[in-house]
Enzyme design. Structure first.
Site, PDB file in Angstrom:
ATOM      1  N   ASP A 192      53.369  66.146  -7.092  1.00 30.14           N
ATOM      2  CA  ASP A 192      52.570  65.814  -5.902  1.00 30.14           C
ATOM      3  C   ASP A 192      53.237  66.519  -4.719  1.00 30.14           C
ATOM      4  O   ASP A 192      54.340  67.053  -4.843  1.00 30.14           O
ATOM      5  CB  ASP A 192      52.555  64.291  -5.669  1.00 30.14           C
ATOM      6  CG  ASP A 192      51.760  63.894  -4.431  1.00 30.14           C
ATOM      7  OD1 ASP A 192      50.664  64.443  -4.215  1.00 30.14           O
ATOM      8  OD2 ASP A 192      52.232  63.043  -3.654  1.00 30.14           O
ATOM      9  N   SER A 193      52.562  66.455  -3.576  1.00 33.78           N
ATOM     10  CA  SER A 193      53.155  67.030  -2.372  1.00 33.78           C
ATOM     11  C   SER A 193      54.338  66.202  -1.889  1.00 33.78           C
ATOM     12  O   SER A 193      55.201  66.717  -1.183  1.00 33.78           O
ATOM     13  CB  SER A 193      52.103  67.081  -1.262  1.00 33.78           C
ATOM     14  OG  SER A 193      51.619  65.774  -1.008  1.00 33.78           O
ATOM     15  N   TYR A 237      49.628  68.481   1.805  1.00 38.59           N
ATOM     16  CA  TYR A 237      48.747  69.531   1.283  1.00 38.59           C
ATOM     17  C   TYR A 237      47.330  69.395   1.860  1.00 38.59           C
ATOM     18  O   TYR A 237      46.539  70.337   1.813  1.00 38.59           O
ATOM     19  CB  TYR A 237      48.601  69.392  -0.240  1.00 38.59           C
ATOM     20  CG  TYR A 237      49.742  69.913  -1.087  1.00 38.59           C
ATOM     21  CD1 TYR A 237      50.958  70.321  -0.538  1.00 38.59           C
ATOM     22  CD2 TYR A 237      49.589  69.992  -2.473  1.00 38.59           C
ATOM     23  CE1 TYR A 237      51.983  70.778  -1.348  1.00 38.59           C
ATOM     24  CE2 TYR A 237      50.604  70.459  -3.282  1.00 38.59           C
ATOM     25  CZ  TYR A 237      51.801  70.848  -2.722  1.00 38.59           C
ATOM     26  OH  TYR A 237      52.799  71.312  -3.539  1.00 38.59           O
ATOM     27  N   CYS A 276      48.083  64.448  -7.624  1.00 37.89           N
ATOM     28  CA  CYS A 276      47.710  64.709  -6.238  1.00 37.89           C
ATOM     29  C   CYS A 276      46.216  65.022  -6.258  1.00 37.89           C
ATOM     30  O   CYS A 276      45.774  65.911  -7.001  1.00 37.89           O
ATOM     31  CB  CYS A 276      48.499  65.920  -5.754  1.00 37.89           C
ATOM     32  SG  CYS A 276      47.968  66.546  -4.155  1.00 37.89           S
ATOM     33  N   GLU A 297      54.118  58.508   4.398  1.00 40.67           N
ATOM     34  CA  GLU A 297      55.411  59.197   4.228  1.00 40.67           C
ATOM     35  C   GLU A 297      56.472  58.573   5.150  1.00 40.67           C
ATOM     36  O   GLU A 297      57.648  58.600   4.857  1.00 40.67           O
ATOM     37  CB  GLU A 297      55.283  60.703   4.501  1.00 40.67           C
ATOM     38  CG  GLU A 297      54.484  61.474   3.437  1.00 40.67           C
ATOM     39  CD  GLU A 297      55.268  61.775   2.152  1.00 40.67           C
ATOM     40  OE1 GLU A 297      56.499  61.944   2.222  1.00 40.67           O
ATOM     41  OE2 GLU A 297      54.645  61.823   1.067  1.00 40.67           O
ATOM     42  N   CYS A 299      43.416  59.557  -2.943  1.00 47.34           N
ATOM     43  CA  CYS A 299      44.678  60.236  -2.613  1.00 47.34           C
ATOM     44  C   CYS A 299      45.754  59.366  -3.231  1.00 47.34           C
ATOM     45  O   CYS A 299      45.717  58.134  -3.090  1.00 47.34           O
ATOM     46  CB  CYS A 299      44.856  60.310  -1.092  1.00 47.34           C
ATOM     47  SG  CYS A 299      46.498  60.883  -0.589  1.00 47.34           S
ATOM     48  N   HIS A 349      48.665  58.864  -2.466  1.00 48.76           N
ATOM     49  CA  HIS A 349      49.472  58.103  -1.499  1.00 48.76           C
ATOM     50  C   HIS A 349      48.844  56.725  -1.211  1.00 48.76           C
ATOM     51  O   HIS A 349      49.552  55.786  -0.868  1.00 48.76           O
ATOM     52  CB  HIS A 349      49.567  58.851  -0.161  1.00 48.76           C
ATOM     53  CG  HIS A 349      50.573  59.967  -0.132  1.00 48.76           C
ATOM     54  ND1 HIS A 349      50.444  61.111  -0.862  1.00 48.76           N
ATOM     55  CD2 HIS A 349      51.723  60.107   0.589  1.00 48.76           C
ATOM     56  CE1 HIS A 349      51.462  61.918  -0.599  1.00 48.76           C
ATOM     57  NE2 HIS A 349      52.256  61.324   0.274  1.00 48.76           N
TER      58      HIS A 349
HETATM   59  N1  DGL Z   1      48.962  62.598  -2.537  1.00 51.87           N
HETATM   60  C1  DGL Z   1      48.162  63.728  -2.317  1.00 51.87           C
HETATM   61  C2  DGL Z   1      46.727  63.528  -2.655  1.00 51.87           C
HETATM   62  O1  DGL Z   1      46.488  62.753  -3.553  1.00 51.87           O
HETATM   63  C3  DGL Z   1      48.497  64.665  -1.239  1.00 51.87           C
HETATM   64  C4  DGL Z   1      48.364  64.247   0.161  1.00 51.87           C
HETATM   65  C5  DGL Z   1      48.785  65.379   1.058  1.00 51.87           C
HETATM   66  O2  DGL Z   1      49.784  66.024   0.785  1.00 51.87           O
HETATM   67  O3  DGL Z   1      48.069  65.604   2.047  1.00 51.87           O
HETATM   68  O4  DGL Z   1      45.832  64.128  -2.117  1.00 51.87           O
END
Ligand code: DGL
Length: 282
Positions: free
Chosen positions: A12-13, A44, A75, A154, A186, A188
């Protein structure tokens, strides 16, 4: 001594993909996981397809050096933008999060109205709408990009007034459109599950792309006969592209993940055993 089975490579990012790693550990406790968080380049979500593809291919190469038997794109942004490229260039199966999340949303909705929240890039790609409509063309999908959520997560602001205000702003139009299912598009966002559930209320089911991705990985490994022996205890190794304390805090406090030493490798460095590598811990 028999050598350990090859690991599942997960990336993941940043910290979000740990929600997928945690779900894989729960569902597949015998598997070793090698996790890469691209903390040097997070987020990302506002980046273009060519950039996200390039980052994803670089990390995939690293995971293949680690002998990953499968690559889990933990991600949504990279899943929405880079999975076809990864699938055509990687010699191992590649599992993204969008298809399992879309299938779970279709199974969940009763009134045919599904909300999707994600990064700008994920929402702009239309990946969820396409996957949901392929399964059921009658479902109406309402999507909202939520670019402020990843930085808040984050920063570890899971229960915070500011996060509640931002969520209210993003969710109000979705909730007003009568959805009964909301995809956390996402990886996150499961870290904000409590705050999102409070605002969405009991009439809206939350679909967590992390949990559904882990179930898809289990099926994929079984189908390809790649599963580790069930009696073993799997390990979790974590590598980041830049040092960050918040990452370890979230892993330990929010996800109870046993992340010990974390190695740091700036991408572009030639190999895992170079001068550029170092480790840090809590
Ligand atoms: N956790 C990621 C996603 O599911 C990336 C979020 C990001 O880096 O902007 O999209």
């Amino acid at each position: 001594m028999t050598p350990p089975p090859p690991p599942i490579g997960v990336f993941d990012s940043g910290v979000g993909g740990l929600t997928v790693a945690a779900a894989i550990r729960r569902i597949l406790p015998g598997e070793d996981i090698f996790y890469v968080g691209d903390t040097a380049r997070v987020p990302y979500g506002g980046k273009s397809r060519p950039t996200v593809e390039r980052y994803s291919l670089e990390i995939a190469r690293w995971l293949l050096e680690e002998k990953a038997k499968t690559i889990v794109v933990a991600c949504n942004t990279a899943s929405a933008l880079a999975v076809p490229r990864l699938q055509s260039e990687c010699p191992v199966p590649v599992q993204g999060v969008v298809a399992p999340g879309a299938a779970a949303a279709v199974a969940s909705t009763r009134n045919g109205r599904v909300g999707v929240i994600g990064t700008r890039a994920t929402i702009a790609s239309g990946a969820y709408e396409r996957s949901i409509r392929e399964l059921d063309g009658g479902i109406r999908v309402h999507s909202v990009p939520c670019p402020l959520l990843v930085p808040l997560i984050e920063e570890g602001l899971f229960e915070d007034k500011i996060t509640d205000m931002v969520l209210h702003r993003y969710l109000a139009p979705l909730l007003g459109s009568g959805i009964d299912t909301l995809v956390l598009g996402c990886t996150h966002y499961p870290l904000l599950r409590g705050a999102i559930a409070r605002q969405a209320g009991p009439g809206v089911r939350l679909v967590d792309s992390a949990e559904n991705c882990a179930l898809a990985v289990r099926d994929l490994l079984q189908k390809r006969q790649l599963s580790a022996p069930p009696e073993r205890t799997g390990t979790l190794r974590v590598a980041l592209t830049d040092e960050t304390e918040g990452f370890l805090r979230t892993a330990a406090q929010a996800l109870a993940l046993p992340v010990g030493q974390v190695s740091v490798r700036p991408l572009g460095a030639p190999g895992p055993q170079t001068q550029a590598d170092k480790t840090f811990g809590l």
